[in-house]
Motif scaffolding. Structure first.
Motif, PDB file in Angstrom:
ATOM      1  N   ASN A 431       0.834  -1.315  -0.068  1.00  0.00           N
ATOM      2  CA  ASN A 431      -0.106  -0.179   0.027  1.00  0.00           C
ATOM      3  C   ASN A 431       0.893   1.330  -0.002  1.00  0.00           C
ATOM      4  OD1 ASN A 431      -2.580  -1.240  -0.137  1.00  0.00           O
ATOM      5  ND2 ASN A 431      -3.086  -0.850   1.993  1.00  0.00           N
ATOM      6  N   GLN A 432       1.751   1.428   0.838  1.00  0.00           N
ATOM      7  CA  GLN A 432       2.714   2.362   0.852  1.00  0.00           C
ATOM      8  C   GLN A 432       3.435   2.685  -0.595  1.00  0.00           C
ATOM      9  OE1 GLN A 432       3.339   4.377   3.551  1.00  0.00           O
ATOM     10  NE2 GLN A 432       4.753   5.554   2.377  1.00  0.00           N
ATOM     11  N   HIS A 433       3.818   1.545  -1.368  1.00  0.00           N
ATOM     12  CA  HIS A 433       4.346   1.957  -2.683  1.00  0.00           C
ATOM     13  C   HIS A 433       2.996   2.333  -3.553  1.00  0.00           C
ATOM     14  CE1 HIS A 433       5.963   1.474  -6.573  1.00  0.00           C
ATOM     15  NE2 HIS A 433       5.138   0.537  -6.822  1.00  0.00           N
ATOM     16  N   LEU A 434       1.906   1.851  -3.478  1.00  0.00           N
ATOM     17  CA  LEU A 434       0.859   2.232  -4.308  1.00  0.00           C
ATOM     18  C   LEU A 434       0.621   3.666  -4.127  1.00  0.00           C
ATOM     19  CD1 LEU A 434      -1.421  -0.713  -4.496  1.00  0.00           C
ATOM     20  CD2 LEU A 434       0.081  -0.127  -6.125  1.00  0.00           C
ATOM     21  N   ASN A 435       0.415   4.052  -2.864  1.00  0.00           N
ATOM     22  CA  ASN A 435       0.028   5.555  -2.547  1.00  0.00           C
ATOM     23  C   ASN A 435       1.359   6.263  -2.924  1.00  0.00           C
ATOM     24  OD1 ASN A 435      -2.309   4.763  -1.298  1.00  0.00           O
ATOM     25  ND2 ASN A 435      -1.262   4.556   0.804  1.00  0.00           N
ATOM     26  N   THR A 436       2.496   5.883  -2.932  1.00  0.00           N
ATOM     27  CA  THR A 436       3.689   6.759  -3.134  1.00  0.00           C
ATOM     28  C   THR A 436       3.667   7.070  -4.654  1.00  0.00           C
ATOM     29  OG1 THR A 436       5.066   6.285  -1.356  1.00  0.00           O
ATOM     30  CG2 THR A 436       6.065   7.144  -3.345  1.00  0.00           C
ATOM     31  N   ALA A 437       3.496   5.898  -5.549  1.00  0.00           N
ATOM     32  CA  ALA A 437       3.372   5.942  -7.009  1.00  0.00           C
ATOM     33  C   ALA A 437       2.211   6.736  -7.600  1.00  0.00           C
ATOM     34  CB  ALA A 437       3.250   4.540  -7.652  1.00  0.00           C
ATOM     35  N   PHE A 438       1.296   6.822  -6.793  1.00  0.00           N
ATOM     36  CA  PHE A 438       0.053   7.720  -7.279  1.00  0.00           C
ATOM     37  C   PHE A 438       0.258   8.878  -6.920  1.00  0.00           C
ATOM     38  CE2 PHE A 438      -3.904   9.849  -6.253  1.00  0.00           C
ATOM     39  CZ  PHE A 438      -4.572   9.576  -7.492  1.00  0.00           C
ATOM     40  N   GLU A 439       1.046   9.215  -6.094  1.00  0.00           N
ATOM     41  CA  GLU A 439       1.455  10.813  -5.866  1.00  0.00           C
ATOM     42  C   GLU A 439       2.456  10.978  -6.777  1.00  0.00           C
ATOM     43  OE1 GLU A 439       0.543  13.152  -3.484  1.00  0.00           O
ATOM     44  OE2 GLU A 439      -0.906  11.827  -2.703  1.00  0.00           O
ATOM     45  N   LYS A 440       3.347  10.483  -7.243  1.00  0.00           N
ATOM     46  CA  LYS A 440       4.325  10.557  -8.629  1.00  0.00           C
ATOM     47  C   LYS A 440       3.508  10.714  -9.785  1.00  0.00           C
ATOM     48  CE  LYS A 440       8.334   8.199  -6.528  1.00  0.00           C
ATOM     49  NZ  LYS A 440       9.329   7.245  -6.797  1.00  0.00           N
ATOM     50  N   MET A 441       2.432   9.913  -9.981  1.00  0.00           N
ATOM     51  CA  MET A 441       1.806  10.019 -11.354  1.00  0.00           C
ATOM     52  C   MET A 441       1.131  11.472 -11.380  1.00  0.00           C
ATOM     53  SD  MET A 441      -1.626   7.436 -12.254  1.00  0.00           S
ATOM     54  CE  MET A 441      -2.596   8.535 -11.432  1.00  0.00           C
ATOM     55  N   LEU A 442       0.509  11.934 -10.438  1.00  0.00           N
ATOM     56  CA  LEU A 442      -0.137  13.608 -10.218  1.00  0.00           C
ATOM     57  C   LEU A 442       1.015  14.345 -10.513  1.00  0.00           C
ATOM     58  CD1 LEU A 442      -2.471  13.278  -7.088  1.00  0.00           C
ATOM     59  CD2 LEU A 442      -3.042  12.870  -9.213  1.00  0.00           C
ATOM     60  N   GLN A 443       2.321  13.956 -10.387  1.00  0.00           N
ATOM     61  CA  GLN A 443       3.190  15.010 -10.780  1.00  0.00           C
ATOM     62  C   GLN A 443       3.787  14.490 -12.340  1.00  0.00           C
ATOM     63  OE1 GLN A 443       6.119  14.405  -7.576  1.00  0.00           O
ATOM     64  NE2 GLN A 443       4.647  14.869  -6.173  1.00  0.00           N
ATOM     65  N   GLY A 444       3.323  13.800 -12.872  1.00  0.00           N
ATOM     66  CA  GLY A 444       3.796  13.477 -14.407  1.00  0.00           C
ATOM     67  C   GLY A 444       5.007  12.423 -14.330  1.00  0.00           C
ATOM     68  N   ARG A 445       4.883  11.750 -13.218  1.00  0.00           N
ATOM     69  CA  ARG A 445       6.096  10.925 -13.119  1.00  0.00           C
ATOM     70  C   ARG A 445       5.529   9.291 -12.864  1.00  0.00           C
ATOM     71  NH1 ARG A 445       9.828  12.089  -8.723  1.00  0.00           N
ATOM     72  NH2 ARG A 445       7.763  12.437  -7.492  1.00  0.00           N
ATOM     73  N   ASP A 446       6.083   8.477 -13.776  1.00  0.00           N
ATOM     74  CA  ASP A 446       5.591   6.988 -13.672  1.00  0.00           C
ATOM     75  C   ASP A 446       6.444   6.357 -12.184  1.00  0.00           C
ATOM     76  OD1 ASP A 446       4.784   4.380 -13.626  1.00  0.00           O
ATOM     77  OD2 ASP A 446       5.628   3.900 -15.571  1.00  0.00           O
ATOM     78  N   GLY A 447       6.075   6.107 -11.147  1.00  0.00           N
ATOM     79  CA  GLY A 447       6.778   5.378 -10.191  1.00  0.00           C
ATOM     80  C   GLY A 447       6.303   3.816  -9.876  1.00  0.00           C
ATOM     81  N   TYR A 448       5.374   3.228 -10.595  1.00  0.00           N
ATOM     82  CA  TYR A 448       4.812   1.957 -10.440  1.00  0.00           C
ATOM     83  C   TYR A 448       5.867   0.711 -10.706  1.00  0.00           C
ATOM     84  CZ  TYR A 448       0.405   4.083  -9.488  1.00  0.00           C
ATOM     85  OH  TYR A 448      -0.777   4.768  -8.931  1.00  0.00           O
ATOM     86  N   TYR A 449       5.971   0.073  -9.763  1.00  0.00           N
ATOM     87  CA  TYR A 449       6.795  -1.111  -9.873  1.00  0.00           C
ATOM     88  C   TYR A 449       5.788  -2.367 -10.138  1.00  0.00           C
ATOM     89  CZ  TYR A 449      11.451   0.636  -8.800  1.00  0.00           C
ATOM     90  OH  TYR A 449      12.787   1.242  -8.613  1.00  0.00           O
TER      91      TYR A 449
END
Length: 488
Positions: A431-449
């Motif tokens: 969950n911590q990763h998914l929440n972090t990756a979602f925040e990055k997506m809002l900034q225009g970055r792909d952080g999803y592993y």
């Protein structure tokens, strides 16, 4: 061939930085106890050089041309020829100037004339772009009119900044490069650059007035109390222990295992250093906590070799692991044994990082590492209230605080170890990763592993863990350049 709509095109640049959103806690604490100097600002030369560039550019351009973009282009050009000059005189040595390695790989250093290549840096200023923040903090530049409080359109020198720039100008103005070439777009002769390098060096040798000003603003101002404490801590370490290689691993050993009453060494130190020593112990503890979690995360991703429901995924991780304790035992049964020497901790993490290892020990060792952090910091009565406040960091920015983690351990002490591990895997990692990756997506970055499709998870990327930097490495370099480290 006709193409469909691109509304669902979510391709972005993939970012590997802080995929769990937990590394920033140690960084935030470090920024408080070691301000101005960070992991990418190791050379005080650049504070003086950039200040001089502001001064020289503003004094020799039309008022209409004064802008942040234009002055940064000027900094970039001046740095190019300083780096090139150092490359010419030191052809086989990495010389510390930003972009010097790139220039050396692209330019024939034996030619007689050299032209400017503005493509030598990926971004406008590259690592130099991190130094102006320190110039603001030290009071050399400002972006606010002190009388009207209106915001300037470009950085302005303060009286102290002008003083620093003029001290630098007194040295560089004696060169032919300064007198004949610095503001021209023209080829520059080899002998001019050789003379420039003989006069200007990254170590600030011969820049006595520049050093005095920087020392005053870094280490003699009451407003820099925490930086001064870190500076005094380093002076003590170098005087008493003379570390040969002050790298991040040595910092972890010194700050975590030399002076803590909970470590094996328990070396003595001056009482006035206690607060800063305790603060750095917490920083390194946060790094070990992060590494322990990342070890488990790395193995979780390695076991996600086909789409799986999370329960199946977690069970596969545990079934494929080598675990030297009983998962059905209470968590309290292993806590007291999770205390390790520096080499034991580092070897567990090194094994997790190794590409030759199969990482079957990652989950067991990761749990041991984070439990060792619990043992080190829970109920630390020797810490001040300010130090214990660092336990709360992460609570307000969607990360994980130490206090939150301590409460979790207390809650699970009488529960099976397996339940504790699965809680960590689900809440602190998935969950911590998914929440972090979602925040990055809002900034225009792909952080999803990983990606989730119809409740099944699939791996997109593998994960590699690494230790964070420690600012004290760079502070030691700054102090050495300014001759205040007292290294024999």
């Amino acid at each position: 061939m006709a193409k469909g709509p691109r509304l669902n095109n979510i391709s972005r640049n993939f970012t590997t930085r802080d995929s769990l959103g937990i590394e920033g806690v140690a960084t935030s604490i470090s920024a408080e106890i070691c301000p101005i100097v960070n992991t990418v600002t190791p050379r005080p030369f650049y504070w003086a050089f950039i200040t001089w560039c502001y001064y020289d550019f503003y004094n020799n351009c039309e008022p209409k041309d004064r802008s942040s973009d234009n002055v940064y282009k000027y900094v970039k050009m001046q740095n190019y020829f300083l780096a090139l000059a150092s490359d010419i005189n030191n052809t086989d040595v990495s010389n510390g100037f930003t972009g010097a390695d790139t220039i050396r790989s692209r330019v024939d250093l034996n030619q007689d004339l050299f032209s400017y290549d503005d493509k030598y840096l990926v971004t406008v200023l590259s690592n130099m772009g991190y130094y102006p923040a320190g110039l603001y903090t030290m009071g050399f530049i400002t972006d606010v009119d002190p009388e009207t409080m209106d915001k300037f359109k470009y950085p302005h020198l303060t009286p102290e900044g002008k003083k620093l720039a003029e001290a630098f100008d007194n040295i560089i103005s004696t060169t032919r490069y300064y007198k004949e070439y610095r503001r021209k777009v023209t080829d520059i002769p080899r002998d001019v650059l050789i003379e420039l390098n003989n006069q200007i060096n990254i170590n600030l040798d011969g820049f006595d007035d520049v050093k005095k000003i920087l020392i005053e603003h870094l280490f003699n101002k009451e407003s820099q109390k925490k930086l001064i404490e870190s500076h005094n801590y380093l002076k003590f370490i170098f005087k008493e222990y003379k570390p040969e290689n002050m790298n991040t691993a040595k910092c972890r050993e010194l700050f975590y295992d030399y002076f803590s009453p909970y470590s094996d060494n328990k070396y003595r130190y001056p009482e006035e250093l206690k607060e800063i020593i305790d603060s750095w112990e917490i920083v390194v503890g946060r790094q070990y906590f992060t590494s322990g979690l990342e070890m488990i995360w790395k193995y979780m991703l390695e076991n996600l070799n086909s789409p799986k429901l999370y329960k199946e995924w977690f069970n596969d991780c545990l079934n494929n692991s080598k675990i030297d304790f009983e998962l059905t035992d209470k968590l309290s049964s292993i806590i007291s044994s999770c205390n390790y020497s520096f080499s034991e901790r580092e070897n567990m993490i090194a094994d997790a990082r190794s590409r030759s290892s199969n990482h079957e020990l990652n989950i067991a060792n990761g749990i041991k590492i984070i439990l060792s952090v619990y043992n080190r910091f829970y109920n630390r009565n020797d810490f001040s209230k300010d130090c214990k406040n660092y336990y709360n960091y992460g609570m307000d920015n969607n990360s994980i605080s130490l206090n939150e983690y301590f409460k979790l351990v207390e809650e699970y002490k009488d529960k099976p170890i397996e339940e504790f591990i699965k809680y960590i895997m689900y809440h602190y990692l998935l969950n911590q990763h998914l929440n972090t990756a979602f925040e990055k997506m809002l900034q225009g970055r792909d952080g999803y592993y990983i990606e989730k499709i119809e409740n099944e998870y699939s791996r997109k990327e593998y994960f590699d863990l690494d230790f964070q930097g420690i600012r004290m490495v760079q502070l030691a370099m700054v102090m050495q350049d300014l001759n205040v480290l007292e290294v024999e």
